[in-house]
Design a protein around this motif. Sequence first.
Motif, PDB file in Angstrom:
ATOM      1  N   PRO A 168       0.852  -1.188   0.000  1.00  0.00           N
ATOM      2  CA  PRO A 168       0.000   0.000   0.000  1.00  0.00           C
ATOM      3  C   PRO A 168       0.894   1.247   0.000  1.00  0.00           C
ATOM      4  N   GLU A 169       0.369   2.366  -0.484  1.00  0.00           N
ATOM      5  CA  GLU A 169       1.162   3.591  -0.579  1.00  0.00           C
ATOM      6  C   GLU A 169       1.746   3.979   0.783  1.00  0.00           C
ATOM      7  N   GLY A 170       3.051   4.279   0.786  1.00  0.00           N
ATOM      8  CA  GLY A 170       3.735   4.699   2.005  1.00  0.00           C
ATOM      9  C   GLY A 170       4.130   3.560   2.925  1.00  0.00           C
ATOM     10  N   LYS A 171       3.941   2.326   2.469  1.00  0.00           N
ATOM     11  CA  LYS A 171       4.237   1.154   3.298  1.00  0.00           C
ATOM     12  C   LYS A 171       5.276   0.271   2.617  1.00  0.00           C
ATOM     13  N   GLU A 172       5.878  -0.621   3.406  1.00  0.00           N
ATOM     14  CA  GLU A 172       6.798  -1.620   2.886  1.00  0.00           C
ATOM     15  C   GLU A 172       6.549  -2.936   3.614  1.00  0.00           C
ATOM     16  N   PHE A 173       6.847  -4.019   2.934  1.00  0.00           N
ATOM     17  CA  PHE A 173       6.643  -5.358   3.497  1.00  0.00           C
ATOM     18  C   PHE A 173       7.657  -5.592   4.609  1.00  0.00           C
ATOM     19  N   VAL A 174       7.159  -6.004   5.782  1.00  0.00           N
ATOM     20  CA  VAL A 174       8.071  -6.286   6.891  1.00  0.00           C
ATOM     21  C   VAL A 174       8.015  -7.741   7.341  1.00  0.00           C
ATOM     22  N   GLY A 175       7.081  -8.512   6.810  1.00  0.00           N
ATOM     23  CA  GLY A 175       7.013  -9.924   7.164  1.00  0.00           C
ATOM     24  C   GLY A 175       5.591 -10.434   7.215  1.00  0.00           C
ATOM     25  N   ARG A 176       5.393 -11.476   8.011  1.00  0.00           N
ATOM     26  CA  ARG A 176       4.088 -12.136   8.091  1.00  0.00           C
ATOM     27  C   ARG A 176       3.666 -12.335   9.537  1.00  0.00           C
ATOM     28  N   ALA A 177       2.360 -12.457   9.722  1.00  0.00           N
ATOM     29  CA  ALA A 177       1.786 -12.716  11.040  1.00  0.00           C
ATOM     30  C   ALA A 177       0.534 -13.560  10.880  1.00  0.00           C
ATOM     31  N   LYS A 178       0.061 -14.110  11.979  1.00  0.00           N
ATOM     32  CA  LYS A 178      -1.167 -14.908  11.955  1.00  0.00           C
ATOM     33  C   LYS A 178      -2.410 -14.057  12.139  1.00  0.00           C
ATOM     34  N   SER A 179      -2.243 -12.763  12.360  1.00  0.00           N
ATOM     35  CA  SER A 179      -3.365 -11.847  12.563  1.00  0.00           C
ATOM     36  C   SER A 179      -3.295 -10.704  11.554  1.00  0.00           C
ATOM     37  N   SER A 180      -4.435 -10.330  11.006  1.00  0.00           N
ATOM     38  CA  SER A 180      -4.459  -9.234  10.036  1.00  0.00           C
ATOM     39  C   SER A 180      -4.171  -7.884  10.682  1.00  0.00           C
ATOM     40  N   SER A 181      -4.296  -7.790  11.996  1.00  0.00           N
ATOM     41  CA  SER A 181      -4.067  -6.520  12.682  1.00  0.00           C
ATOM     42  C   SER A 181      -2.677  -6.416  13.315  1.00  0.00           C
ATOM     43  N   ALA A 182      -1.816  -7.403  13.073  1.00  0.00           N
ATOM     44  CA  ALA A 182      -0.474  -7.384  13.661  1.00  0.00           C
ATOM     45  C   ALA A 182       0.307  -6.171  13.172  1.00  0.00           C
ATOM     46  N   GLN A 183       1.075  -5.572  14.058  1.00  0.00           N
ATOM     47  CA  GLN A 183       1.895  -4.410  13.729  1.00  0.00           C
ATOM     48  C   GLN A 183       3.344  -4.801  13.442  1.00  0.00           C
ATOM     49  N   SER A 184       3.710  -6.043  13.751  1.00  0.00           N
ATOM     50  CA  SER A 184       5.059  -6.522  13.477  1.00  0.00           C
ATOM     51  C   SER A 184       4.987  -7.971  13.017  1.00  0.00           C
ATOM     52  N   ALA A 185       6.023  -8.390  12.329  1.00  0.00           N
ATOM     53  CA  ALA A 185       6.084  -9.768  11.838  1.00  0.00           C
ATOM     54  C   ALA A 185       6.273 -10.705  13.026  1.00  0.00           C
ATOM     55  N   THR A 186       5.411 -11.698  13.133  1.00  0.00           N
ATOM     56  CA  THR A 186       5.493 -12.643  14.234  1.00  0.00           C
ATOM     57  C   THR A 186       5.720 -14.073  13.759  1.00  0.00           C
ATOM     58  N   VAL A 187       5.780 -14.266  12.448  1.00  0.00           N
ATOM     59  CA  VAL A 187       6.002 -15.587  11.869  1.00  0.00           C
ATOM     60  C   VAL A 187       7.315 -15.531  11.096  1.00  0.00           C
ATOM     61  N   THR A 188       8.196 -16.476  11.374  1.00  0.00           N
ATOM     62  CA  THR A 188       9.486 -16.504  10.697  1.00  0.00           C
ATOM     63  C   THR A 188       9.612 -17.746   9.822  1.00  0.00           C
ATOM     64  N   SER A 189      10.541 -17.697   8.912  1.00  0.00           N
ATOM     65  CA  SER A 189      10.792 -18.800   7.993  1.00  0.00           C
ATOM     66  C   SER A 189      12.082 -19.492   8.417  1.00  0.00           C
ATOM     67  N   PRO A 190      12.099 -20.808   8.420  1.00  0.00           N
ATOM     68  CA  PRO A 190      11.027 -21.712   8.025  1.00  0.00           C
ATOM     69  C   PRO A 190       9.909 -21.730   9.075  1.00  0.00           C
ATOM     70  N   PRO A 232      12.221   6.978   5.524  1.00  0.00           N
ATOM     71  CA  PRO A 232      12.923   7.769   4.527  1.00  0.00           C
ATOM     72  C   PRO A 232      14.432   7.535   4.604  1.00  0.00           C
ATOM     73  N   ALA A 233      15.073   7.574   3.456  1.00  0.00           N
ATOM     74  CA  ALA A 233      16.529   7.416   3.402  1.00  0.00           C
ATOM     75  C   ALA A 233      17.177   8.602   4.106  1.00  0.00           C
ATOM     76  N   GLU A 234      18.210   8.322   4.861  1.00  0.00           N
ATOM     77  CA  GLU A 234      18.910   9.400   5.567  1.00  0.00           C
ATOM     78  C   GLU A 234      19.786  10.174   4.583  1.00  0.00           C
ATOM     79  N   GLU A 235      19.762  11.474   4.732  1.00  0.00           N
ATOM     80  CA  GLU A 235      20.618  12.333   3.917  1.00  0.00           C
ATOM     81  C   GLU A 235      22.028  12.299   4.495  1.00  0.00           C
ATOM     82  N   PRO A 236      23.036  12.243   3.648  1.00  0.00           N
ATOM     83  CA  PRO A 236      24.401  12.254   4.160  1.00  0.00           C
ATOM     84  C   PRO A 236      24.700  13.594   4.831  1.00  0.00           C
ATOM     85  N   THR A 237      25.428  13.535   5.919  1.00  0.00           N
ATOM     86  CA  THR A 237      25.798  14.775   6.613  1.00  0.00           C
ATOM     87  C   THR A 237      27.100  15.305   6.036  1.00  0.00           C
TER      88      THR A 237
END
Length: 80
Positions: A34-56, A74-79
């Motif tokens: 979805p816009e502004g989002k990135e894939f962080v993993g999988r969970a057994k609940s649709s409302s999970a805020q973090s990945a709780t299922v690991t592979s294997p 956002p990518a950090e700007e070099p100082t």
Amino acid sequence: MTYNTNGGTGSIDAVEVNAGDSITLNSGSTLTAPEGKEFVGRAKSSSAQSATVTSPFTPTKDEILYAVWGDVTPAEEPTT
């Protein structure tokens, strides 16, 4: 086992796996976040805020695994 995109687009085919057998999870690379989002993993609940299922993963029954989306950092700007 079924993968649910949980607000993303694309699809991943369901996988036949026997309870107690391990499976390497799909990486999610074929999904569009979805816009502004990135894939962080999988969970057994649709409302999970973090990945709780690991592979294997070893299912104990017929499972639905939901994609978990996090805010794009956002990518950090070099100082100078």
